[in-house]
Each structure stands twice: as structure tokens, then as C-alpha cells.
Design an enzyme around this catalytic site. Structure first.
Site, mmCIF file in Angstrom:
data_model
loop_
_atom_site.group_PDB
_atom_site.id
_atom_site.type_symbol
_atom_site.label_atom_id
_atom_site.label_comp_id
_atom_site.label_asym_id
_atom_site.label_seq_id
_atom_site.Cartn_x
_atom_site.Cartn_y
_atom_site.Cartn_z
ATOM 1 N NE ARG A 182 13.097 -28.548 -7.622
ATOM 2 C CZ ARG A 182 14.041 -29.220 -8.255
ATOM 3 N NH1 ARG A 182 15.222 -28.653 -8.505
ATOM 4 N NH2 ARG A 182 13.844 -30.462 -8.649
ATOM 5 C CB ALA A 240 0.456 -43.577 -2.257
ATOM 6 C CD GLU A 246 -1.307 -2.487 1.713
ATOM 7 O OE1 GLU A 246 -0.085 -2.542 1.981
ATOM 8 O OE2 GLU A 246 -2.053 -3.478 1.756
ATOM 9 N N GLY A 298 6.209 -42.457 -6.052
ATOM 10 C CA GLY A 298 4.827 -42.867 -5.852
ATOM 11 C C GLY A 298 4.477 -43.371 -4.457
ATOM 12 C CD GLU A 302 10.716 -31.266 -7.323
ATOM 13 O OE1 GLU A 302 11.060 -31.907 -8.335
ATOM 14 O OE2 GLU A 302 11.183 -30.157 -7.030
ATOM 15 C CD1 TRP A 307 16.905 -34.097 -18.481
ATOM 16 C CD2 TRP A 307 15.821 -34.295 -16.562
ATOM 17 N NE1 TRP A 307 17.761 -33.691 -17.485
ATOM 18 C CE2 TRP A 307 17.103 -33.812 -16.290
ATOM 19 C CE3 TRP A 307 14.951 -34.513 -15.477
ATOM 20 C CZ2 TRP A 307 17.558 -33.536 -15.002
ATOM 21 C CZ3 TRP A 307 15.396 -34.236 -14.200
ATOM 22 C CH2 TRP A 307 16.684 -33.747 -13.976
ATOM 23 C CB ALA A 346 7.725 -34.823 -14.847
ATOM 24 C CB THR A 402 13.562 -39.315 -4.682
ATOM 25 O OG1 THR A 402 12.220 -39.742 -4.850
ATOM 26 C CG2 THR A 402 13.871 -38.231 -5.694
ATOM 27 C CG LEU A 405 15.670 -32.025 -4.470
ATOM 28 C CD1 LEU A 405 15.181 -32.598 -3.147
ATOM 29 C CD2 LEU A 405 14.622 -32.326 -5.558
HETATM 30 N N1 LIG Z 1 10.070 -31.783 -13.818
HETATM 31 C C1 LIG Z 1 10.688 -32.968 -13.879
HETATM 32 N N2 LIG Z 1 10.850 -33.539 -15.084
HETATM 33 C C2 LIG Z 1 11.436 -34.733 -15.165
HETATM 34 O O1 LIG Z 1 11.596 -35.267 -16.364
HETATM 35 C C3 LIG Z 1 11.908 -35.388 -14.032
HETATM 36 N N3 LIG Z 1 12.515 -36.583 -14.141
HETATM 37 C C4 LIG Z 1 11.741 -34.736 -12.776
HETATM 38 N N4 LIG Z 1 12.199 -35.321 -11.633
HETATM 39 C C5 LIG Z 1 12.271 -34.679 -10.343
HETATM 40 O O2 LIG Z 1 13.333 -33.726 -10.273
HETATM 41 C C6 LIG Z 1 14.331 -34.196 -9.380
HETATM 42 C C7 LIG Z 1 15.687 -33.816 -9.875
HETATM 43 O O3 LIG Z 1 15.916 -32.476 -9.501
HETATM 44 P P1 LIG Z 1 17.315 -31.741 -9.796
HETATM 45 O O4 LIG Z 1 17.315 -31.375 -11.248
HETATM 46 O O5 LIG Z 1 18.418 -32.668 -9.428
HETATM 47 O O6 LIG Z 1 17.285 -30.517 -8.934
HETATM 48 C C8 LIG Z 1 14.113 -35.664 -9.298
HETATM 49 O O7 LIG Z 1 14.584 -36.232 -8.121
HETATM 50 C C9 LIG Z 1 12.616 -35.745 -9.348
HETATM 51 O O8 LIG Z 1 12.019 -35.410 -8.112
HETATM 52 N N5 LIG Z 1 11.100 -33.540 -12.738
#
Ligand SMILES: Nc1nc(O)c(N)c(N[C@@H]2O[C@H](COP(=O)(O)O)[C@@H](O)[C@H]2O)n1
Length: 549
Positions: free
Chosen positions: A218, A329, A77, A325, A322, A204, A188, A230, A238
């Protein structure tokens, strides 16, 4: 009389209705702009809300804008007032959220008042109960016309704008109501629903553009959480690498601490890592992590809810999951995930053993599937981004569930503007309102009467019933007996007329208002109902007296 007739004629004119609608559309678009502005610093203001402010001239031109850039910086403001300068006088200020006051700092309100702003439109009230309504009252006391969306002004277009304001501060609202940080599950996956190949390889699935969006997510979060799998499988960093925003803490949840000695997450030179584990797990490995500067927190029961409650107490506002599964869950099943963001890549990897984003939830029929709310679809490069809420953004006024309900309980109360009287411990100022106060009551019991040392004693035996309407009735009868037996208590109750009564129990979410207004406050409601009954009785007897005179 003539004035009333004239205003009726004016209001029913189609021309004026069109004008009102246009007026609403203008208000809605500026409120949306304030919400958009506020979002520009998402993640940086934590644990404070995202605030945006637009100052518009009477002719509807933007004179100044501002948003809270980061925790402790100049209020939105004040920035907007500075930008608008002399155009502030008689202008309208649009705020996505009612300003709070940090440690008694009223800068936001003072800036608007001193600049001579004539009208303020507020998207939503402050979600924290101790701040809710204070700034609005303050501005009104200085003669500013304050319109709160959904209260003073209502229409479809304004309701949509109000929703933007709720969404932009959803983490704070969820956190205030659920006592866990706002949690977003991101994954992803390929078009055939896999988050990795059968080998575990995942780099990827989504495009570079999608991964940049993840860095932004993030940057808006206080922490990113993954499970041990992971760490073993991906060795992630991360970090937020999109060039702005802050870098979140990394959290690893691992039961067994069966984790590698070399991992990117153990490099804490730029960002810290916290490992949450089961009490007593691999003490030697805990020592190793400590030597690397990684904080280890032991839990008696390592599960998503315990971990989230812990991080809520440490002040975390939003957490990005991140994980794989299995942990996803478990987090969904324990109700801590509020929103899901899924990047779907147009690729097929196949593989019966290839993992999917959410493990076993125990559901056997499609009717049991969790339906997302407020779903958004967006194309990001070649990928599709689907997001939505698993839990709706909560009602901001749970202590007083709705305007109608409050009026039903006590017509003397204005649910938005009344002061709130809290009571809880019997030795507090209004402690005698508590069902535990030591005021014996005499109530019918079987064919006879019996005395109980307090309302609570009567309530506990033998009527206690799991059915809410029976519980409420028993409590009401006992309270009525107490306040009728002790005239000074009745006087005290009547002296609170016009105020909302809230039992400030942080634990009891049925009878009390909860720590941050998330409780149903049935004790407070019953007292207001009783007060209303007494007020009705006294007005009827006053009427009778005047008739007799
Ligand atoms: N957004 C995304 N696209 C993909 O294709 C992926 N495989 C992932 N994986 C996630 O990203 C983590 C890796 O993070 P850094 O790049 O090392 O910071 C991985 O552990 C998954 O959680 N994400």
C-alpha cells in the site's frame, strides 16, 4: 594495419574474453545495486521514477551511493557524488535509469560532469519519449563514456541486470505505454482457494507478517481500490500501517452506491477517499458522502478501464487492487491488471459458497488460462507469496520497434542516438509530411489516372483494406507519388536524413507514435523508408557521375 591486427589478436585471446566477462559481471552487479537502491523509496517518488546511483572506483570499490528519496528531493546522482567526494574523478557511475530533467533541472548530469566521473553505465533509457536519450547525449557531449545496457554492452549477465532496472520502474514504463496506471491485484487465499468463509468472514486468512507486507505494498501505491462488496463485508481501512511510506488514496468502485452510512473509509481525517460511481446513482447518498468529505466521481460507464483511464489522467502511477472476485475478474478481463500478488495460507476452509479471488472470466478450457510471467515464490512466515506479471514490461522503444528493424528501414539512422523530428498537424514545421497535407496526387485508377486532393483521399477510397501489408503498400505508393511530384517536399524529406521521423498522433497507434511513444509510427517509418530510397538513388547517381568523370 599493425594496430588492427594487434587488436584482433587481443580480442580473440581467451584471457581477454575472461576479462570482458568479469568486466560485465562487475557492471551487472553495480547496476543491480543501483536498482535495489532505487527501490528503497518506491511509492515516495511517484510520479517520478525510482533512481539509484552507485559510484565505483577504478579498482571496483564502492565510493558513494544515493537514491532519489522522494518527489522533488536531491537527485540520486548528486547524493552519490557527495558521498564519494574526491573518489569521483575517473570513477564509473552506475545508474539504473537515465536521469530525466524536471522542468529543465539538469542537476543529475551536472553533478556527474563536475565531479569528473569518467564513465557512466546506464541500465535503461528514460521511458518517457521527450526525455529519452537527452541526458545520455548531454553526458557524452561532456566527454563521459556512456554505456547503455543492451545497446553498447551486451551479455546474458548484463541483460539480467537490465531486467532488474525494467522491473524496478515497471509502473512508470507500463503507465507510459498503456495510458492507465500500473495495477497490481493482491489477494490472500486459503490453500483451497477461498478468500473468505461462506459467511463472508475473512479476518484473517494470511499471517500478521503477510499483512505487514500488504501495508508495504500500500505504501508503494498511489491508491488502493476496492468494490462496494468489500466495503459492506469487511469495512476495511486500507491504510499503510507499517510505519513508513506514504498513505495511498482509497478508491471505492460502486455502481449502485448501496453502501453503509458508517464505514472506516468515510473517515477522511488522515487519508482521502474517492468513490467512483455510475452517473446519477443515489444522489442523496452522494450528498451524504460529500458531507463527510468523500469525493464522488460519476462515470457514464462505470468499468475498470474507464476508471483507470480517469485516474491516469489525474496522474496516478500505481494502483493496488484489494477487491473481491467479481471486480477482480472484470479488471483482469478489461486488461488493466499488470501484476498479481497472491498470499497463500496453509489453511483449508471449504464451503461451496465460499468466494474465490477471481470470478467469472468466461474461460472453459485450461489452455485459455492466463499464464503469469516472471513468477516469484517467497515464503512469508507460514504463508507462500506467489507473484508475477500478467503483461510483460513493454518494449521501451516502440516507436522504433527494434534496432534491426530501424536499420532495415533506413541505415542512416542510429535508433538510439538520432534526434527525433515530430510532425502531425499540416500547419506544423514538418506538417507537409502528413498524409493529410493538401498536396494533390495523380495515381493510376483502373485503366486510367485520377487526381486526389491529398494522400489521405487516395488512401481512403477504394483501397482501404483491413490487412496491414495492403494498407502500408497503398500508403507508401501514395507518399512516393506526393514526394516525387513536389520537389520541395522531396528536398525537405532529404534534409531530415539521420533523424527519426515520428507522426506525433496521440490517437492513431498504427500510423502514429502515440501520446508517449506507444504507437507503431508506420507513417514515420514509411517516410524514413522513402527517404532511404531517395538517398540510395542519389548516391548511385553520384557514383555514376564520378565514374563518368
Ligand atoms: N493480506 C490480507 N490477508 C487477509 O487475511 C485478508 N483477509 C485480507 N483482506 C484485505 O484487506 C482488507 C482489510 O484491510 P484493513 O486491515 O482494514 O486495512 C480487506 O478488505 C481485504 O481487501 N488481506
Amino acid at each position: 594495419m599493425a594496430m588492427a591486427a594487434l587488436s584482433f589478436r587481443l580480442c580473440s585471446s581467451p584471457l581477454i574474453c575472461r576479462a570482458t566477462l568479469d568486466h560485465h559481471a562487475t557492471d551487472a552487479s553495480f547496476i543491480r545495486r543501483a536498482a535495489d537502491l532505487s527501490e528503497m523509496s518506491a511509492g515516495l517518488t511517484s510520479p517520478h521514477p525510482n533512481f539509484g546511483c552507485v559510484i565505483a572506483t577504478p579498482s571496483g570499490k564502492v565510493a558513494g551511493e544515493g537514491y532519489l528519496y522522494a518527489q522533488g528531493t536531491k537527485p540520486a546522482e548528486a547524493l552519490a557524488v557527495e558521498a564519494a567526494g574526491e573518489f569521483c574523478r575517473g570513477s564509473t557511475a552506475y545508474l539504473n535509469m537515465e536521469p530525466g530533467d524536471c522542468h529543465g533541472d539538469h542537476t543529475a548530469v551536472s553533478a556527474l560532469v563536475q565531479a569528473g566521473v569518467g564513465r557512466v553505465v546506464v541500465g535503461i533509457r528514460h521511458p518517457l519519449q521527450h526525455l529519452r536519450g537527452a541526458a545520455i547525449r548531454e553526458m557524452r557531449s561532456h566527454g563521459i563514456e556512456v554505456n547503455v545496457l543492451g545497446e553498447d554492452v551486451q551479455s546474458k549477465v548484463l541483460e539480467d541486470a537490465r531486467k532488474c532496472c525494467l522491473l524496478v520502474n515497471a509502473p512508470l514504463i507500463h503507465r507510459a505505454c498503456s495510458r492507465v496506471p500500473f495495477s497490481l491485484l493482491k489477494y490472500a487465499m486459503t490453500l483451497d482457494g477461498k478468500i473468505a468463509a461462506s459467511s463472508g468472514h475473512a479476518a484473517w486468512i494470511s499471517s500478521k507478517l503477510s499483512r505487514t507486507r500488504v501495508f508495504e505494498l500500500r505504501g508503494r501505491s498511489d491508491a488502493v481500490i476496492v468494490g462496494g462488496n468489500t466495503v459492506r463485508q469487511d469495512d476495511p481501512r486500507l491504510t499503510a500501517r507499517h510505519g513508513q511510506g506514504h498513505t495511498p488514496t482509497r478508491i471505492v468502485m460502486s455502481q449502485s452506491l448501496d453502501l453503509p452510512e458508517k464505514a472506516n473509509l468515510w473517515d477522511v481525517s488522515e487519508v482521502s477517499t474517492i468513490v467512483a460511481t455510475q452517473r446519477g446513482a443515489r444522489k442523496s447518498y452522494q450528498k451524504f458522502l460529500a458531507s463527510k468529505g468523500v469525493e464522488v466521481v460519476e462515470f457514464d460507464m462505470l468499468n475498470p478501464r474507464e476508471v483507470m483511464e480517469y485516474f491516469h489522467l489525474r496522474g496516478y502511477l500505481s494502483i493496488l487492487w484489494e477487491c473481491g472476485g467479481t471486480l477482480a475478474a472484470s479488471a483482469i478481463a478489461s486488461g488493466v491488471i499488470h501484476k498479481v500478488v497472491a498470499f497463500i495460507a496453509p489453511k483449508i476452509i471449504g464451503g461451496s459458497k465460499a468466494p474465490s479471488p477471481v470470478g467469472e472470466l468466461g474461460m472453459v478450457e485450461m489452455t485459455q488460462a492466463l499464464n503469469l510471467i516472471d513468477v516469484c515464490y517467497e515464503q512469508v512466515g507460514p504463508d507462500m507469496l506467489v507473484s508475477g506479471f500478467l503483461q510483460p514490461v513493454p518494449d521501451l522503444l516502440p516507436v522504433i520497434p527494434s534496432e534491426d528493424a530501424t536499420f532495415e528501414i533506413d541505415p542512416s539512422v542510429n535508433p538510439f542516438e538520432s534526434s527525433i523530428i515530430f510532425f502531425y498537424k499540416t500547419w506544423d514545421l514538418y506538417g507537409s509530411f502528413s498524409n493529410f497535407s493538401p498536396h494533390p496526387i495523380r495515381m493510376p485508377f483502373g485503366d486510367d489516372y485520377r487526381t486526389w486532393s491529398s494522400v489521405e483521399h487516395y488512401y481512403q477510397v477504394p483501397h482501404n483494406s483491413p490487412f496491414n501489408d495492403v494498407k502500408i503498400e497503398v500508403m507508401y505508393m501514395a507518399l512516393k507519388c506526393k514526394f516525387s511530384t513536389y520537389p520541395h517536399l522531396k528536398t525537405m524529406l532529404l534534409s531530415t536524413a539521420g533523424s527519426v521521423l515520428v507522426e506525433a498522433s496521440p490517437h492513431d497507434l498504427f500510423w502514429g507514435g502515440g501520446r508517449e511513444g506507444e504507437g507503431l509510427n508506420y507513417l514515420g517509418r514509411l517516410l524514413m523508408q522513402l527517404r532511404s530510397e531517395y538517398l540510395g538513388e542519389s548516391s548511385v547517381s553520384a557514383e555514376n557521375t564520378s565514374l563518368a568523370l
